[in-house]
Scaffold this motif. Structure first.
Motif, mmCIF file in Angstrom:
data_model
loop_
_atom_site.group_PDB
_atom_site.id
_atom_site.type_symbol
_atom_site.label_atom_id
_atom_site.label_comp_id
_atom_site.label_asym_id
_atom_site.label_seq_id
_atom_site.Cartn_x
_atom_site.Cartn_y
_atom_site.Cartn_z
ATOM 1 N N CYS A 1 12.598 34.233 77.651
ATOM 2 C CA CYS A 1 11.190 33.967 78.098
ATOM 3 C C CYS A 1 11.291 33.113 79.361
ATOM 4 N N ASP A 2 11.977 32.453 79.509
ATOM 5 C CA ASP A 2 12.289 31.400 80.986
ATOM 6 C C ASP A 2 13.014 32.432 81.969
ATOM 7 N N ALA A 3 14.121 33.080 81.342
ATOM 8 C CA ALA A 3 14.465 34.118 82.397
ATOM 9 C C ALA A 3 13.986 35.103 82.805
ATOM 10 N N GLY A 4 13.112 35.744 82.089
ATOM 11 C CA GLY A 4 12.078 36.700 82.205
ATOM 12 C C GLY A 4 11.119 36.003 83.418
ATOM 13 N N ARG A 5 10.560 34.987 83.112
ATOM 14 C CA ARG A 5 9.364 34.551 83.884
ATOM 15 C C ARG A 5 9.982 34.309 85.539
ATOM 16 N N ARG A 6 11.593 34.049 85.413
ATOM 17 C CA ARG A 6 12.031 33.582 86.613
ATOM 18 C C ARG A 6 12.398 34.841 87.407
ATOM 19 N N LEU A 7 12.528 35.909 86.702
ATOM 20 C CA LEU A 7 13.051 37.322 87.311
ATOM 21 C C LEU A 7 11.636 37.811 87.783
ATOM 22 N N ARG A 8 10.557 37.616 87.116
ATOM 23 C CA ARG A 8 9.274 38.039 87.619
ATOM 24 C C ARG A 8 8.886 36.940 88.813
ATOM 25 N N ASP A 9 8.797 35.947 88.815
ATOM 26 C CA ASP A 9 8.229 34.992 89.755
ATOM 27 C C ASP A 9 9.031 34.776 90.897
ATOM 28 N N GLU A 10 10.270 34.764 90.786
ATOM 29 C CA GLU A 10 11.162 34.485 92.050
ATOM 30 C C GLU A 10 11.850 35.542 92.528
ATOM 31 N N ARG A 11 12.155 36.533 91.629
ATOM 32 C CA ARG A 11 12.651 37.828 92.063
ATOM 33 C C ARG A 11 11.996 39.204 92.435
ATOM 34 N N GLY A 12 10.671 38.939 91.989
ATOM 35 C CA GLY A 12 9.764 40.030 91.907
ATOM 36 C C GLY A 12 9.933 41.291 90.989
ATOM 37 N N ALA A 13 10.737 41.211 89.862
ATOM 38 C CA ALA A 13 11.027 42.236 88.944
ATOM 39 C C ALA A 13 9.590 42.666 88.513
ATOM 40 N N GLN A 14 9.673 44.125 88.441
ATOM 41 C CA GLN A 14 8.530 44.586 87.804
ATOM 42 C C GLN A 14 8.666 44.997 86.251
ATOM 43 N N PRO A 47 15.240 42.078 68.700
ATOM 44 C CA PRO A 47 14.102 41.842 68.135
ATOM 45 C C PRO A 47 13.251 40.915 68.928
ATOM 46 N N PHE A 48 13.668 40.603 70.222
ATOM 47 C CA PHE A 48 12.753 39.815 71.073
ATOM 48 C C PHE A 48 12.044 40.670 72.176
ATOM 49 N N ARG A 49 11.995 42.067 72.293
ATOM 50 C CA ARG A 49 11.189 42.922 72.997
ATOM 51 C C ARG A 49 9.870 42.505 73.022
ATOM 52 N N GLU A 50 9.290 42.670 71.966
ATOM 53 C CA GLU A 50 7.611 42.452 71.793
ATOM 54 C C GLU A 50 7.326 40.931 72.304
ATOM 55 N N PRO A 51 7.847 40.089 71.688
ATOM 56 C CA PRO A 51 7.453 38.577 72.055
ATOM 57 C C PRO A 51 7.783 38.342 73.814
ATOM 58 N N LEU A 52 8.903 38.714 74.249
ATOM 59 C CA LEU A 52 9.062 38.733 75.513
ATOM 60 C C LEU A 52 8.059 39.475 76.482
ATOM 61 N N GLN A 53 7.690 40.569 76.104
ATOM 62 C CA GLN A 53 6.778 41.453 76.705
ATOM 63 C C GLN A 53 5.503 40.571 76.986
ATOM 64 N N THR A 94 11.186 47.828 90.717
ATOM 65 C CA THR A 94 12.279 47.000 90.610
ATOM 66 C C THR A 94 12.436 46.500 89.173
ATOM 67 N N PHE A 95 13.885 46.303 88.776
ATOM 68 C CA PHE A 95 14.001 45.802 87.468
ATOM 69 C C PHE A 95 14.955 44.494 87.478
ATOM 70 N N GLY A 96 14.903 43.791 86.438
ATOM 71 C CA GLY A 96 15.727 42.545 86.510
ATOM 72 C C GLY A 96 16.361 42.587 85.041
ATOM 73 N N VAL A 97 17.385 41.941 84.882
ATOM 74 C CA VAL A 97 18.071 41.866 83.461
ATOM 75 C C VAL A 97 18.300 40.554 83.125
ATOM 76 N N ILE A 98 18.142 40.373 81.905
ATOM 77 C CA ILE A 98 18.526 39.233 81.179
ATOM 78 C C ILE A 98 19.600 39.349 80.387
ATOM 79 N N ALA A 99 20.882 38.699 80.918
ATOM 80 C CA ALA A 99 22.007 38.653 80.498
ATOM 81 C C ALA A 99 22.313 37.552 79.459
#
Length: 182
Positions: free
Chosen positions: A126-139, A150-156, A75-80
């Motif tokens: 980061c907030d959006a990414g954690r929500r996608l991971r924790d609430e939606r199950g994005a892998q 520029p935010f790929r590495e710190p977001l990861q 599964t993927f989650g998108v940060i819009a």
């Protein structure tokens, strides 16, 4: 290349339609000198029209990012950037036949120009990414705007998930297709 005659940011369907014409004109003007084209806007403006006429590989960053994400997780989650982007993206996932693999999208509420505020943008992502991971199950996370690069590495690092930067994904695919002669 940044097109001088396009909208300053692609944030609405009208922006997508306007940008599609600019992208098409640019590609037509450069088609004899290009081995491939990468449409570096997450709405993939003009992608279908370019594929009909370019004569070289044409990759859109949205499509390439999602296809790459699907090789990294179920599964993927998108940060819009904005909530209005999400219905447009969902239409694309349905057209691609991958909507069932989309865990969801979360908008960070920042337009393209606001991405320049790096600390605020990274915090929102980061907030959006954690929500996608924790609430939606994005892998896997997909960054929903080329301006997020520029935010790929710190977001990861912040989320512990693989993060796909869409322009990198499309460029890698374009290089591969050129090398393979397709």
């Amino acid at each position: 290349m940044t097109l001088s005659d396009g909208p300053p940011g692609v944030q609405s369907q009208l922006d997508v339609d306007t940008a599609a014409l600019s992208v098409y004109r640019f590609a037509q003007a450069h088609r004899g000198r290009a081995s491939a084209f990468v449409v570096a806007c997450f709405s993939d403006p003009g992608l279908a029209a370019l594929r009909e006429s370019a004569g070289v590989p044409v990759l859109g960053i949205s499509e390439s990012a999602v296809l790459t994400a699907l090789t990294m997780g179920q599964t993927f989650g998108v940060i819009a950037i904005l909530p209005g982007s999400i219905p447009r993206h969902l239409r694309n996932w349905s057209a691609m036949g991958v909507a069932s693999r989309c865990a969801g999208e979360v908008a960070i509420g920042r337009d393209v120009s606001a991405l320049a505020d790096r600390p605020a943008t990274l915090a929102a992502m980061c907030d959006a990414g954690r929500r996608l991971r924790d609430e939606r199950g994005a892998q896997v996370l997909v960054m929903g705007c080329a301006g997020m690069a520029p935010f790929r590495e710190p977001l990861q690092q912040a989320t512990g998930l693989p993060v796909v930067e869409p322009t990198q994904a499309a460029t890698a695919m374009a290089l591969g297709r050129v090398q393979l002669g397709w």
